[in-house]
Design a protein around this motif. Structure first.
Motif, PDB file in Angstrom:
ATOM      1  N   LYS D   4       0.836  -1.191   0.000  1.00  0.00           N
ATOM      2  CA  LYS D   4       0.000   0.000   0.000  1.00  0.00           C
ATOM      3  C   LYS D   4       0.881   1.256   0.000  1.00  0.00           C
ATOM      4  N   ARG D   5       1.944   1.173   0.805  1.00  0.00           N
ATOM      5  CA  ARG D   5       2.862   2.301   0.843  1.00  0.00           C
ATOM      6  C   ARG D   5       3.511   2.484  -0.525  1.00  0.00           C
ATOM      7  N   ARG D   6       3.939   1.386  -1.118  1.00  0.00           N
ATOM      8  CA  ARG D   6       4.521   1.424  -2.464  1.00  0.00           C
ATOM      9  C   ARG D   6       3.569   2.110  -3.439  1.00  0.00           C
ATOM     10  N   PHE D   7       2.325   1.661  -3.372  1.00  0.00           N
ATOM     11  CA  PHE D   7       1.333   2.187  -4.302  1.00  0.00           C
ATOM     12  C   PHE D   7       1.193   3.693  -4.122  1.00  0.00           C
ATOM     13  N   GLU D   8       1.108   4.107  -2.853  1.00  0.00           N
ATOM     14  CA  GLU D   8       0.994   5.533  -2.556  1.00  0.00           C
ATOM     15  C   GLU D   8       2.162   6.291  -3.179  1.00  0.00           C
ATOM     16  N   TYR D   9       3.357   5.693  -3.026  1.00  0.00           N
ATOM     17  CA  TYR D   9       4.559   6.339  -3.536  1.00  0.00           C
ATOM     18  C   TYR D   9       4.507   6.466  -5.051  1.00  0.00           C
ATOM     19  N   TRP D  10       4.154   5.373  -5.718  1.00  0.00           N
ATOM     20  CA  TRP D  10       4.090   5.426  -7.181  1.00  0.00           C
ATOM     21  C   TRP D  10       3.038   6.406  -7.649  1.00  0.00           C
ATOM     22  N   ARG D  11       1.955   6.469  -6.902  1.00  0.00           N
ATOM     23  CA  ARG D  11       0.882   7.365  -7.301  1.00  0.00           C
ATOM     24  C   ARG D  11       1.363   8.825  -7.235  1.00  0.00           C
ATOM     25  N   ARG D  12       2.168   9.103  -6.209  1.00  0.00           N
ATOM     26  CA  ARG D  12       2.666  10.461  -6.097  1.00  0.00           C
ATOM     27  C   ARG D  12       3.719  10.747  -7.161  1.00  0.00           C
ATOM     28  N   ARG D  13       4.467   9.722  -7.517  1.00  0.00           N
ATOM     29  CA  ARG D  13       5.592   9.942  -8.420  1.00  0.00           C
ATOM     30  C   ARG D  13       5.132  10.113  -9.866  1.00  0.00           C
ATOM     31  N   TYR D  14       4.160   9.355 -10.301  1.00  0.00           N
ATOM     32  CA  TYR D  14       3.740   9.430 -11.692  1.00  0.00           C
ATOM     33  C   TYR D  14       2.362  10.039 -11.786  1.00  0.00           C
ATOM     34  N   ASP D  15       2.135  10.855 -12.797  1.00  0.00           N
ATOM     35  CA  ASP D  15       0.783  11.376 -12.978  1.00  0.00           C
ATOM     36  C   ASP D  15       0.220  10.907 -14.314  1.00  0.00           C
TER      37      ASP D  15
END
Lengths: 564, 237, 262, 358
Positions: D4-15
């Motif tokens: 979940k943390r990973r997902f949050e991170y990727w979501r912030r990193r890519y738009d």
């Protein structure tokens, strides 16, 4: 002697330019347009070189203050003489060798023209060299006049010649009532030219003499605040301008179809220019494929409104929003992949995109839907309150409305958070990103607005012309638009208008010139960049007023010094 | 006659009046230093001497000859070399190629070989790395390369712009030692330094610049003893 | 106090060159800390990793407990990190005031449609922005240059304008890349005082890159020493000054003895 | 909860835009692959035909590469796109045309065909270089310190000026290039027939490029060019006459264009005033494709573009059932450019500029 050496150099340079002009064939093909009496535009093309180089040599020597007045005159005359001599040599060479093998204009008619149609070659050559000498001398003279007279003489000569060349412009507009008697069927009558010279000289002198008194300005306040008129003056000025624009086609241009069609074309370029100005001037993104969005706008309207077999017979007003929307969408879609690229990479990719659109429109593959090379025909004119806008002067108002809207949008965007983000990005993309600007969104907005404006222009173009062909959307249009905003002054809205008139309007008015139009255009671009790279009307900085501060400002740090 | 003589030099960057009548001399065999804050005109002075910034007024004489008539690349042939600010090495050329560029104006192959040896003796590190791209060198090595490259022109006068900038303090000492060594081998040096402390230790004479003007001059000892210099440039309260 | 910034085993490579090698770093909230090291030691590269210009190949960077490595710079700035640059990088042709206005970009809530149809939001936000920008310029002593192009300002004023632009984004952490470069000792002393003032006035945490040992030793509460991309020492100024590794690799004996600790 | 943390991170990193870019790239790639597979299955071409496409593309690419070198050399040293380079190429063609016609008139052409061809190459190189030097002197040199867009505009201006000068001088219609009897017929390479002019192009372009590379890499002037490209002021401080080196660079690039002009004219046996435009744009594309400013990049980009253009329509479009695929050759070329730049934003061999950003 270095003085004579420089005269020799300049004279020969002038001669080379004159030879160049002769070989392009301009003197011959422009000899049909009379300027003053028998004196034609063809003569003007090379004689002006002699005058210009005489003038230049005198200017050089006056500036360096090394020589006496007679010496300066002598140098100017010799400069003109050398230039004339070189051109005479071309004629002599042409008599002996068949230059036509290489240069298609190097034929007997050209030599006859250059030797003033004299039967005897020697006499003609003497006339030519004499013309060079006299013109060189003559145009050195203004340097010895007081400054206001000097300027007035030059501007009077220029105005007289320009009016002579564009005699059509005078005869087709309201000016004919005032100046008509000076003009022959084409060009000026010799006496008319004289009168015109005297009148313009007097007027220019008054102007130049009075100018210092009109523009009294404190240097320092001008630096900080610019020439900012008060809001009332500005409103008044805007209203006056609007009124002028509204009555111009009917009163001043007398509903003349030809002149109005030129103005309308300029208008379409202004809309495109205002759009590209956002992309290049505000945001600093070099887009060479801008014509693509123009094409999308035009094709959308064409395909939706055409009464032909490809069309759907919609109303123009229903198709217009879709045209803008499609262009905008295309701009954004193109923008997403390409906007990560920088500078020159962006330039070539956008150029490629423009070509792709044109090639696709031209292709046999899409012919069943887009008409291929045959284009889309039978596009109806728009109707408004039951009137069909079919005359040029009626379309003028449609285009004017388009310009006003795009102008307003561009102006308002510039003075906003987004406008500042664009400028920041133009100045330094990396740092802009570091101050919290989302580069892709910001660029996309620039691209989107640019594309939308271009689409609007294309939509009007389709209905104005009545048919669209892929050929109309080549790279030259993109480059034209780019050049006009740079010539006008990057980022400057009035600059777009000036640029469009200079680069689209003028060449359009000189129809015989069409063969040389691009040549002239290229030279003008180079000259402009060398002499005035910031454009005709450079963008003025925005001055922000000091607001009244409510509440106290934070404690001022002791370490920060207010002055250095 | 002084080796280098600037007389009443004025220069502009656009509208900014960078030098307002600088006059200075450098005698043969000296180390002369220019000190002052950023924007005081130190770098501009060096740029004027090499005509990277042609003066609008005044004279620049080197061994009696007026330099203002020449473009930059000819000045080098006259016997002046410069270690530019921020080193200015050619990062995509190898160390060896950088040194070759230093000797660009020369054709005396044998003498060039000798000078190369001299540079390599001065900076053995460069010899080890001569095939490497200059961009991959560390800061200190790049500074060595910049100095070595300037020496390859076999200059009689060496201009150095902030040779200690961005170096570890430990390297600063050795660079200044090298500068002294070069000077002892017979090269006259005009040194611009932010680090007034070190500069005044090795220089014979110095000039203090402020906003484009020379406000003080004297021997290194005199300047070190001057109260204003101590306070403003040496940081002694 | 909780760490505001934490780096864990951050590594950044360029081709074969390891610019930043396995760096661990902790910064407490409200502190003033420095990173020192010779040119090419990886200081600026490390800054660029924090501010998002570079994506580190390995490791994590946490800002207020949230991972930020690899995020885009605009994102990181919006989260509350602002910086200045080693060679001053202002928006040269824009006025000083406009530079500050651009700095406020992530804190303004005005959309393009507000600007086009001039909604009340537009007027409110523009007014707020202008007012704050003028206040900031006053605070930094830049009022007289407000409407002049940034590149026409004197050197010292440009440095301060860069800080003003950084402050405009309302940061919690301010990164300063060689703030005293090119200043004489007098100006440097003023700047040191000013940075302390800044921290107290704005409740900031400040991280500096510096060359000038006097500045570093005077102002820092903690110092990290980098050399060839690696952290070779960390600690209070006195500790660093006495650290044999630092003396050997960076300071040299003479310099280490001569620097006053303030 | 790590994912979940990973997902949050990727979501912030890519738009969204990242997703769109990748989807765009992948879908074009998918269509291209599908088209290629279908083409190979359905079209009647054997391996010989495919190889022939490649060889002709290689030859065309040689011309592109030679011209692209001019763009890249000038870009490398002045950071400007010499938009007029296509016209420099065109003037080379005209120069060689007139000399060729003159040689034909005096009978030299038939007696010494090889020597004549060599003369043509030399003449084209000289004419192109002369034009390039004039353009540099008049339009670029006074603008060394101007903002970047300014020289670009003068370059566009110079391009128009040259093109329409040629039109006014030499006429608007095409002119026939002298036929070269020794280049009639075809040669056999690896069992594949290829027209002699094409073979000549391949050989000459490879030779010229090898020569150029060696020149820039190993001669003193070449090293000076690289030094000037990196830092003009410091180069001047080394005693390098920067203006002269820049002129030499222009001459070098123009000579390559001159050679390309003769090769091009020999293949198409006609010369027109606007003949420089399309090859110019293509070569520019090739230079960007390879990474502008990079010499091997320009060569690689040129060959890559030539081969892709020649192979693309048959390989990709025919399988998709597109009518008249050859019309869309340029669409393929530009699409490929976009694709390459999406995945490698600075070109195939371009330096990762991002590393020096801040």
């Amino acid at each position: 002697m270095s003085l004579w050496k420089r005269t020799l150099k300049l004279g020969l340079l002038g001669g080379l330019i004159a030879v160049y002009i002769a070989l392009t064939g301009m003197p011959l093909s422009l000899s049909r347009r009379a300027v003053i009496g028998e004196f034609t535009l063809g003569h003007l093309t090379y004689l002006i070189v002699f005058a210009a180089f005489g003038y230049l040599r005198a200017a050089q020597m006056r500036k360096e203050k090394q020589a006496s007045a007679p010496a300066i005159l002598a140098h100017a005359a010799v400069t003109g003489l050398l230039s004339g001599l070189l051109l005479a040599l071309l004629v002599l060479l042409g008599q002996r060798v068949d230059l036509g093998f290489i240069f298609i204009s190097a034929k007997p008619q050209l030599y006859r023209l250059l030797t003033f149609q004299q039967a005897n070659l020697t006499t003609g050559l003497v006339y030519l060299v004499a013309a060079g000498t006299v013109l060189g001398l003559l145009f050195a003279l203004p340097h010895f006049l007081p400054k206001t007279f000097h300027k007035a003489v030059l501007s009077a000569v220029a105005i007289t010649l320009v009016l002579g060349v564009f005699s059509e412009l005078v005869q087709r507009t309201i000016l004919k009532y005032a100046l008509g008697s000076f003009f022959a069927y084409q060009g000026l009558k010799p006496m008319g030219a004289l009168w015109l010279f005297v009148i313009t000289f007097a007027l220019s002198w008054v102007y130049f003499a009075l100018r210092p008194y009109i523009q009294v300005q404190d240097k320092r306040s001008q630096q900080v605040l610019g020439n900012q008129p008060s809001p009332e003056t500005r409103l008044l000025f805007t209203l006056a301008l609007l009124a002028f624009l509204l009555v111009m086609p009917i009163v001043i241009l007398q509903k003349d179809t030809y002149l109005l069609s030129v103005i309308n074309l300029v208008g379409l370029y202004i809309i495109m220019g205002l759009g590209l100005n956002i992309v290049v001037g505000f945001a600093g993104l070099l887009d060479l494929g801008y014509v693509a969005f123009f094409a999308i706008g035009a094709y959308t309207v064409a395909l939706l409104t055409s009464r032909g077999e490809l069309g759907r017979g919609w109303d123009f007003w229903a198709a217009l929003p879709l045209a803008i929307l499609f262009a905008l969408t295309a701009g954004v879609l193109l923008g997403i992949p390409v906007l990560r690229m920088r500078g020159d990479y962006l330039a070539i990719v956008t150029l490629g995109f423009g070509e792709i659109i044109r090639i696709l429109a031209n292709s046999d593959w899409l012919k069943p839907w887009m008409g291929g090379a045959l284009g889309v025909l039978e596009i109806p004119k728009p109707t408004l309150f039951g009137y069909t806008l079919k005359e040029e002067y009626q379309l003028y108002y449609l285009i004017l409305a388009g310009i006003l809207i795009t102008w307003l949008v561009a102006h308002r965007l510039y003075h906003s958070r987004l406008g500042r983000a664009w400028q920041a990005m133009r100045e330094d993309e990396d740092v802009a990103e570091g101050t919290g600007i989302h580069l892709v969104t910001t660029k996309l907005l620039a691209f989107g607005f640019g594309a939308a404006f271009s689409g609007l222009s294309g939509a009007i173009f389709a209905t104005k012309v009545g048919s669209v062909y892929p050929y109309s959307f080549n790279l030259l249009i993109s480059i034209n638009v780019l050049c006009l905003i740079i010539v006008g002054g990057m980022g400057s809205l009035p600059g777009v208008v000036v640029g469009a008139f200079a680069l689209v309007g003028l060449p359009e008015l000189l129809r015989e010139f069409s063969e040389y139009r691009m040549l002239f255009y290229g030279v003008a671009l180079i000259a402009m960049m060398l002499l005035r790279p910031e454009g005709f009307i450079p963008k003025k900085p925005t001055i922000y007023p000091r607001l009244l501060v409510r509440g106290a400002s934070p404690v001022r740090a002791e370490g920060s010094k207010s002055k250095q | 006659m002084a080796m280098l003589e600037l007389h009443n030099v004025h220069a502009y960057y656009g509208h900014i009046h960078a030098l307002k009548g600088i006059s200075l001399t450098v005698e043969k065999g000296e180390i002369v230093t220019l000190i002052g804050a950023n924007g005081a005109g130190k770098t501009s002075t060096l740029r004027v001497i090499t005509m990277l910034l042609p003066p609008t007024e005044g004279q620049v004489r080197f061994e009696g000859e007026d330099l203002t008539q020449y473009p930059t690349h000819v000045i080098v042939r006259k016997g002046i070399a410069m270690v530019p600010e921020g080193r200015g090495i050619f990062a995509r050329l190898t160390v060896m190629e950088n040194l070759e560029m230093g000797a660009y104006t020369r054709t005396d192959k044998k003498a060039i070989e000798e000078d190369l040896e001299r540079v390599f003796t001065l900076f053995p590190r460069l010899k080890e790395r001569r095939r490497q791209l200059a961009g991959t060198l560390s800061g200190g090595e790049q500074q060595m390369l910049a100095i070595g490259r300037a020496l390859m022109a076999r200059p009689r006068l060496l201009l150095m712009d902030e040779p200690s900038m961005g170096l570890a303090p430990i390297l600063v000492e050795s660079i200044f030692e090298t500068i002294q060594q070069i000077n002892r081998q017979g090269t006259t040096i005009l040194l611009v330094e932010q680090n007034a402390h070190m500069a005044l230790q090795i220089a014979h004479r110095g000039y203090v610049l402020r906003t484009g003007e020379i406000v003080l001059q004297g021997t290194a000892q005199e300047l070190q003893a001057n109260e204003m210099v101590q306070k403003t440039y040496l940081g002694m309260a | 106090m909780a760490p505001i910034l934490e780096a864990r085993k951050v590594t950044k490579r360029f081709g074969g060159l390891v610019a930043v090698n396995q760096i661990d770093f902790v910064l407490e909230e409200g502190a003033i800390a420095s990173i020192i090291g010779p040119n090419g030691a990886g200081k600026t590269t490390f800054f660029n990793c924090i501010t998002g210009y570079y994506v580190p190949e390995e490791g994590e960077i946490l800002f207020q407990g949230v991972e930020i490595q690899g995020l885009r710079p605009d994102r990181i700035t919006s989260m509350g990190i602002a910086r200045t640059y080693q060679n001053i990088r202002l928006f040269g042709k824009m006025s000083a005031l406009e530079n500050v206005l651009v700095g406020m970009h992530p804190r303004l809530h005005e959309h393009w449609w507000d600007a086009v149809i001039r909604t009340p939001v537009y007027y409110r936000e523009e007014r707020r922005a202008l007012q704050r920008a003028w206040e900031l310029l006053d605070y930094m002593g830049l009022t007289e240059w407000a409407n002049l192009p940034a590149n026409s300002l004197p050197y010292g004023a440009q440095r301060r304008l860069e800080i003003a632009r950084a402050l405009a984004s309302e940061p919690k952490l301010l990164l300063l890349d060689e703030p005293t470069a090119g200043m004489n000792p007098q100006e440097t002393a003023d700047m040191i005082e000013f940075i302390r003032q800044l921290r107290d006035d704005w409740n900031l945490t400040v991280l500096l890159i510096e060359h000038d040992m006097r500045v570093v030793m005077t102002i820092s509460e903690r110092i990290t020493v980098l050399d060839f991309g690696q952290k070779i020492a960390e600690g209070k100024p006195e500790e660093i000054q006495r650290n044999p590794r630092v003396i050997e690799a960076y300071l040299g004996r003479g310099a280490a003895a001569g620097i006053p600790v303030g | 909860m790590d994912w979940k943390r990973r997902f949050e991170y990727w979501r912030r990193r890519y738009d969204l835009t990242d997703v769109v870019v990748w989807a765009f790239g992948l879908s074009i790639l998918a269509v291209a692959v599908y088209g290629a597979v279908r083409s190979l299955q359905t079209t009647p071409y054997g391996w010989k035909q495919w190889l022939q496409f490649v060889l002709y593309g290689f030859s065309q690419g040689g011309v592109y590469a030679l011209i692209a070198l001019g763009y890249t050399l000038v870009y490398g040293i002045l950071f400007m796109i010499n938009f007029a380079h296509g016209e420099i190429f065109m003037f080379g063609a005209f120069g060689s045309l007139f000399v060729g016609l003159a040689l034909q008139r005096i009978g030299f052409w038939d007696r010494y065909p090889v020597l004549s061809l060599i003369i043509l190459f030399l003449v084209a190189m000289v004419v192109s270089s002369t034009v390039a030097v004039i353009v540099e002197r008049v339009a670029y040199r006074p603008l060394r310190k101007a903002p970047r867009l300014v020289p670009l505009i003068t370059a566009i201006g110079a391009s128009f000026t040259l093109q329409y000068t040629a039109r006014s001088f030499f006429g608007s219609g095409p002119r026939a290039y002298p036929e070269t009897p020794i280049l009639a017929g075809s040669v056999n390479i690896l069992g594949i027939q290829i027209g002699k002019p094409y073979a000549l192009t391949i050989v000459v372009s490879l030779l010229m490029m090898a020569g150029l590379y060696a020149y820039v890499q190993f001669t003193k002037t070449g090293k000076a060019m690289r030094a000037v490209a990196e830092n003009k002021e410091v180069a001047a401080l080394m005693g390098i006459d920067v203006d002269r080196v820049i002129v030499q660079t222009f001459i070098l690039g123009a000579s390559m264009a001159g050679v390309a002009a003769v090769l091009y004219s020999v293949i198409y046996i006609q010369v027109k005033f606007f003949m420089g435009f399309i090859p110019g744009i293509k070569a520019f594309t090739a230079a960007v494709l390879g990474g502008i400013g990079n010499i091997p990049g320009a060569m690689l980009g040129g060959y890559f573009l030539g081969i892709f253009e020649s192979l693309g329509p048959a390989l990709i479009l025919e399988g998709l059932g597109v009518t008249a695929p050859n019309q869309l050759k340029d669409v393929i070329a530009f699409t490929m450019l976009v694709m390459v730049l999406i995945f490698r934003p600075t070109g195939i061999l371009g330096e990762a500029l991002a590393e020096e950003r801040v």
